[in-house]
Scaffold this motif. Structure first.
Motif, PDB file in Angstrom:
ATOM      1  N   VAL A 422      21.555 -21.554  12.306  1.00 52.38           N
ATOM      2  CA  VAL A 422      22.049 -22.318  13.443  1.00 52.38           C
ATOM      3  C   VAL A 422      22.889 -21.404  14.311  1.00 52.38           C
ATOM      4  N   GLN A 423      22.492 -21.272  15.568  1.00 53.38           N
ATOM      5  CA  GLN A 423      23.200 -20.411  16.508  1.00 53.38           C
ATOM      6  C   GLN A 423      23.325 -21.142  17.846  1.00 53.38           C
ATOM      7  N   ASN A 424      24.547 -21.210  18.361  1.00 51.43           N
ATOM      8  CA  ASN A 424      24.807 -21.812  19.677  1.00 51.43           C
ATOM      9  C   ASN A 424      24.220 -23.214  19.793  1.00 51.43           C
ATOM     10  N   GLY A 425      24.360 -24.007  18.724  1.00 45.20           N
ATOM     11  CA  GLY A 425      23.925 -25.394  18.765  1.00 45.20           C
ATOM     12  C   GLY A 425      22.437 -25.602  18.681  1.00 45.20           C
ATOM     13  N   ALA A 426      21.677 -24.633  18.173  1.00 47.02           N
ATOM     14  CA  ALA A 426      20.232 -24.770  18.025  1.00 47.02           C
ATOM     15  C   ALA A 426      19.788 -24.099  16.731  1.00 47.02           C
ATOM     16  N   ALA A 427      18.645 -24.526  16.204  1.00 42.26           N
ATOM     17  CA  ALA A 427      18.052 -23.881  15.037  1.00 42.26           C
ATOM     18  C   ALA A 427      17.221 -22.701  15.508  1.00 42.26           C
ATOM     19  N   VAL A 428      17.430 -21.535  14.915  1.00 43.42           N
ATOM     20  CA  VAL A 428      16.771 -20.304  15.358  1.00 43.42           C
ATOM     21  C   VAL A 428      16.036 -19.674  14.195  1.00 43.42           C
ATOM     22  N   GLN A 429      14.819 -19.232  14.465  1.00 46.85           N
ATOM     23  CA  GLN A 429      14.016 -18.511  13.479  1.00 46.85           C
ATOM     24  C   GLN A 429      13.624 -17.192  14.117  1.00 46.85           C
ATOM     25  N   SER A 430      14.057 -16.075  13.535  1.00 46.26           N
ATOM     26  CA  SER A 430      13.911 -14.778  14.195  1.00 46.26           C
ATOM     27  C   SER A 430      12.873 -13.872  13.556  1.00 46.26           C
ATOM     28  N   ASN A 431      12.160 -14.330  12.539  1.00 47.42           N
ATOM     29  CA  ASN A 431      11.136 -13.511  11.895  1.00 47.42           C
ATOM     30  C   ASN A 431       9.968 -13.281  12.854  1.00 47.42           C
ATOM     31  N   ALA A 432       9.581 -12.025  13.040  1.00 44.69           N
ATOM     32  CA  ALA A 432       8.497 -11.704  13.970  1.00 44.69           C
ATOM     33  C   ALA A 432       7.124 -11.884  13.359  1.00 44.69           C
ATOM     34  N   ALA A 433       7.045 -12.205  12.058  1.00 44.88           N
ATOM     35  CA  ALA A 433       5.735 -12.390  11.420  1.00 44.88           C
ATOM     36  C   ALA A 433       5.022 -13.586  12.027  1.00 44.88           C
ATOM     37  N   CYS A 434       3.686 -13.531  12.019  1.00 43.39           N
ATOM     38  CA  CYS A 434       2.922 -14.619  12.613  1.00 43.39           C
ATOM     39  C   CYS A 434       2.525 -15.685  11.602  1.00 43.39           C
ATOM     40  N   ALA A 435       2.949 -15.548  10.357  1.00 40.69           N
ATOM     41  CA  ALA A 435       2.787 -16.635   9.409  1.00 40.69           C
ATOM     42  C   ALA A 435       3.797 -17.719   9.762  1.00 40.69           C
ATOM     43  N   PRO A 436       3.393 -18.990   9.823  1.00 38.38           N
ATOM     44  CA  PRO A 436       4.312 -20.045  10.266  1.00 38.38           C
ATOM     45  C   PRO A 436       5.529 -20.175   9.367  1.00 38.38           C
ATOM     46  N   ALA A 437       6.689 -20.359   9.992  1.00 34.28           N
ATOM     47  CA  ALA A 437       7.925 -20.702   9.304  1.00 34.28           C
ATOM     48  C   ALA A 437       8.296 -22.111   9.735  1.00 34.28           C
ATOM     49  N   TYR A 438       8.455 -23.022   8.768  1.00 34.35           N
ATOM     50  CA  TYR A 438       8.672 -24.435   9.070  1.00 34.35           C
ATOM     51  C   TYR A 438      10.124 -24.834   8.820  1.00 34.35           C
ATOM     52  N   LEU A 439      10.615 -25.781   9.627  1.00 37.93           N
ATOM     53  CA  LEU A 439      11.856 -26.491   9.355  1.00 37.93           C
ATOM     54  C   LEU A 439      11.488 -27.964   9.366  1.00 37.93           C
ATOM     55  N   LEU A 440      11.496 -28.602   8.168  1.00 35.55           N
ATOM     56  CA  LEU A 440      10.880 -29.909   7.994  1.00 35.55           C
ATOM     57  C   LEU A 440      11.868 -30.943   7.477  1.00 35.55           C
ATOM     58  N   SER A 441      11.581 -32.191   7.816  1.00 36.20           N
ATOM     59  CA  SER A 441      12.335 -33.301   7.237  1.00 36.20           C
ATOM     60  C   SER A 441      12.083 -33.348   5.738  1.00 36.20           C
ATOM     61  N   THR A 442      13.102 -33.721   4.978  1.00 36.37           N
ATOM     62  CA  THR A 442      12.930 -33.772   3.525  1.00 36.37           C
ATOM     63  C   THR A 442      12.171 -35.015   3.083  1.00 36.37           C
ATOM     64  N   GLY A 443      12.129 -36.038   3.940  1.00 40.04           N
ATOM     65  CA  GLY A 443      11.383 -37.249   3.646  1.00 40.04           C
ATOM     66  C   GLY A 443      10.316 -37.497   4.687  1.00 40.04           C
ATOM     67  N   PRO A 444       9.384 -38.415   4.398  1.00 40.43           N
ATOM     68  CA  PRO A 444       8.290 -38.664   5.341  1.00 40.43           C
ATOM     69  C   PRO A 444       8.716 -39.531   6.509  1.00 40.43           C
ATOM     70  N   ALA A 445       8.080 -39.302   7.649  1.00 37.12           N
ATOM     71  CA  ALA A 445       8.228 -40.167   8.819  1.00 37.12           C
ATOM     72  C   ALA A 445       7.183 -41.270   8.753  1.00 37.12           C
ATOM     73  N   PRO A 446       7.366 -42.369   9.494  1.00 38.05           N
ATOM     74  CA  PRO A 446       6.395 -43.475   9.444  1.00 38.05           C
ATOM     75  C   PRO A 446       4.996 -43.037   9.852  1.00 38.05           C
ATOM     76  N   ALA A 447       4.008 -43.821   9.450  1.00 36.32           N
ATOM     77  CA  ALA A 447       2.614 -43.498   9.780  1.00 36.32           C
ATOM     78  C   ALA A 447       2.405 -43.498  11.288  1.00 36.32           C
ATOM     79  N   ALA A 448       2.862 -44.555  11.976  1.00 38.23           N
ATOM     80  CA  ALA A 448       2.831 -44.591  13.440  1.00 38.23           C
ATOM     81  C   ALA A 448       4.173 -44.058  13.925  1.00 38.23           C
ATOM     82  N   ARG A 449       4.175 -42.925  14.565  1.00 40.77           N
ATOM     83  CA  ARG A 449       5.445 -42.256  14.840  1.00 40.77           C
ATOM     84  C   ARG A 449       5.415 -41.492  16.156  1.00 40.77           C
ATOM     85  N   ARG A 450       6.612 -41.282  16.672  1.00 41.71           N
ATOM     86  CA  ARG A 450       6.826 -40.349  17.768  1.00 41.71           C
ATOM     87  C   ARG A 450       7.697 -39.229  17.219  1.00 41.71           C
TER      88      ARG A 450
END
Length: 679
Positions: A422-450
């Protein structure tokens, strides 16, 4: 019957708007109007109305929403800031009864869209536009975010451009945050425009600006009012200068307060009609037309253009019989469940003035649900302004992270496949690799969702992504803002296999290092992804896709990063709103009450009728024929004749038939006829 709002004659030295926003309207009588009137009063069953008082409750609110900080907050516009708060802006007026000095474009902040706090004025003596005259006021701000800055467009009522009265113009100021500091661009975006006769002091009304960004990155500005009509012009890429030739999109003497959104494949022009500021008799209402192009032609539900002499317009909101009249000058905002909300001002007919009768009109800010029924917008299924306890917007869903005031990742989110900080009020990921890095909810969101987030490529080359579905590294639905291919890319993986890929090109002006909002609505297998500057219904890229059945249902959601430093903020997921599919039933109307009705078949008017001012018109062939009058019903020009009768007690409906003979006048639309329905 020619029922006409107050007006200011062309070339008058009077201000086109009374102090505190009391606009004056021009009228020119050009042809005879004949009204074939059949007046009938019918019994009606009225729905009960809850009194508009009392505190907000959890998940609910009562209009007006500006009551916590202001008695009047006219011509509101709203934006969600990158800090996660909503901000609103209004015309320069004193905010409270008893204040003698207007606030110069007052600003307010809210965390839930219904409880607001005053946060200051955009302008002061130190930063007001240098090209504004000393006695100028500032009206109708329109707030936007693009090119990494907040942009506020506004009206300057008197300028130093001509040193003549009423030479109103549109300006723009920019700021790094929603509350400033605001810096004016140094010159009008759209300068004073002279009337056709070129007479000193005769200027077209360059009011009510509204910016719109199209999917190709082209920026437009809508502006204008009754005197001159509403126009649209292209803006330069900086948004500070008009370029090209303007196009009229709404006819003279009808509309003002333009606001444009893109919904599905249509552009919708909202505009307000009638006098904004006649106290308890204000009939201000909002109408809409739609077009396949941001420059029109905008047509109503019946196919009639807003530029036609018998002008088009489909009603969105108008006074409905409760406490609120003068319902107009709108903006549109979307909550975190995807539901649209109509933000506008109105007048409490029992408390219409801020300081004294016929002084500043008290126009607080209201918010109500905006429904889209068969491709057309309407407030609360067509029921209009709410006056009682109402379900509030969704602004605090269970899945949410804004990273404000935190040193580490918030509870409820965890990284997978990479490190986040967390830097300057935002989540930052600085790895230059092109493999995806995820930041995910620990629980599921509803089936119909925004699902949505604010995203940027911190390096200008990385690709931030919105995770719509994650049940494992091989089962994902991710929308990527792909800097390398300059496209919004949707990728669906099932069982480790890429089963679907769709893309939408980004405009040439797109800057990956600026903040943008990426939102995805998933209902069943139908997925819509939109990339916008700031959630204001002007997407620069859209993808509509039907997901395979194996890629639907509840899942973890969040953000992702690849191929360079990226940043994310305001991550949320909420159950998707339930759309309204039909309009409210029309009121049940009873039988005709002949004691209060008139077919005008007699040789003289019934004794129940009485005149205000000089009698006018005549009976003939089962109609009352009335010539156009060049006066008004109320105000300084209130010299027109009015034919009245006492209304029945209880609830009732009034109707009449009106025919207008335009004669040879096929261009102008100054003639009007109607009913007086006010006690």
């Amino acid at each position: 019957m020619a029922l006409l709002p107050p007006f200011a004659p062309a070339g008058s030295s009077a201000s086109p708007r009374q102090r505190g926003g009391g606009r004056r309207r021009r009228l020119t009588a050009r042809a005879l109007v004949t009204g074939a009137a059949v007046v009938a009063v019918l019994g009606a069953v009225a729905a009960p109305v809850t009194a508009g008082a009392g505190p907000n409750r959890a998940g609910s609110y009562v209009n007006p929403v500006s009551k916590t900080f202001a008695d009047t907050f006219a011509d509101p516009s709203v934006i969600r800031g990158e800090d996660g708060y909503w901000y609103s802006y209004a015309t320069s007026d004193p905010l409270r009864q008893g204040e003698g000095t207007p606030h110069l474009l007052p600003m307010a902040r809210s965390s839930d869209l219904v409880t607001w706090t005053f946060v200051g004025d955009a302008f002061s003596a130190g930063n007001r536009p240098t090209w504004a005259a000393d006695d100028a006021s500032f009206w109708a701000p329109d707030i936007r975010y693009f090119n990494g800055s907040y942009h506020m467009y506004y009206v300057v009522t008197q300028t130093t451009v001509t040193d003549e009265p009423n030479d109103n113009a549109v300006g723009v100021a920019t700021a790094p945050t929603p509350t400033g500091p605001w810096t004016d661009s140094g010159a009008p975006v759209v300068g004073p425009r002279r009337g056709a006769d070129g007479a000193p002091g005769n200027f077209l009304w360059t009011f009510d600006p509204a910016e719109f960004t199209d999917h190709d990155g082209a920026r437009y500005l809508y502006y204008g009012s009754y005197y001159g009509g509403i126009f649209v012009t292209r803006l330069d890429d900086a948004g500070t200068g008009a370029v090209g030739t303007p196009t009229m999109v709404a006819i003279d003497n009808r509309y003002e307060g333009a606001y444009v959104v893109r919904h599905q494949n249509w552009y919708y022009l909202f505009a307000s009609e009638a006098n904004c500021c006649a106290g308890p008799t204000t009939g201000y209402s909002v109408f809409v037309g739609r077009s396949g192009s941001p420059t029109g032609t905008f047509r109503d539900r019946d196919g009639i253009p807003l530029t036609a002499s018998r002008v088009g317009g489909t009603r969105v909101v108008s006074p409905n019989g409760n406490r609120w009249v003068g319902t107009g000058h709108n903006a549109i905002v979307t909550d975190l469940a995807g539901q649209d909300w109509f933000v506008y001002h109105a007048i409490d007919r029992a408390d219409p003035y801020l300081d004294q009768p016929f002084g500043i009109n008290q126009r607080p800010m209201l918010i109500d649900r905006l429904d889209w029924v068969s491709g057309w917008p309407t407030v609360r299924r067509g029921n209009g302004a709410s006056a009682g306890l109402t379900a509030a917007p969704v602004t605090h869903p269970a899945v949410q992270a804004d990273f404000a005031g935190t040193a580490g990742l918030p509870a409820g989110f965890s990284p997978i496949g990479g490190s986040w900080s967390v830097q300057n009020g935002a989540a930052v990921q600085s790895n230059a690799a092109c493999a995806p890095a995820y930041l995910l909810s620990t629980g599921p969101a509803p089936a119909a969702r925004r699902v949505e987030a604010d995203l940027r490529s911190a390096s200008g080359a990385g690709s931030p992504g919105l995770v719509v579905r994650w049940t494992g590294p091989g089962d994902t639905v991710v929308a990527w803002v792909d800097a390398a291919s300059r496209a919004l890319v949707l990728q669906t993986r099932v069982g480790g296999v890429l089963v679907d890929r769709h893309s939408s090109p980004l405009p040439a002006t797109f800057v990956a290092a600026d903040w943008h909002n990426l939102a995805a609505d998933l209902r069943g297998a139908a997925l819509t992804v939109e990339l916008t500057d700031a959630r204001l219904h002007d997407p620069v890229a859209v993808i509509n896709e039907t997901l395979p059945s194996r890629a639907t249902g509840p899942a973890r959601v969040g953000v992702a990063s690849r191929c360079g430093a990226t940043a994310a903020d305001n991550i949320s997921a909420a159950g998707l709103f339930t759309p309204v599919s039909s309009l409210a039933p029309a009121p049940a109307v009873g039988p005709v009450d002949y004691a209060y009705s008139d077919e005008f078949n007699s040789s003289s008017l019934q004794p129940a009728w009485s005149w205000v001012r000089q009698p006018d018109g005549m009976l003939g062939n089962g109609a009352f024929v009335w010539p156009t009058q060049s006066g008004d019903l109320t105000g300084p020009g209130g010299v027109a004749s009015v034919l009245l009768r006492t209304a029945p007690s209880g609830a009732y409906t009034v109707e009449t038939k009106v025919s207008i003979n335009l004669g040879t006048n096929t261009v102008l639309n100054f003639e009007q006829a109607g009913l007086v329905a006010y006690v």
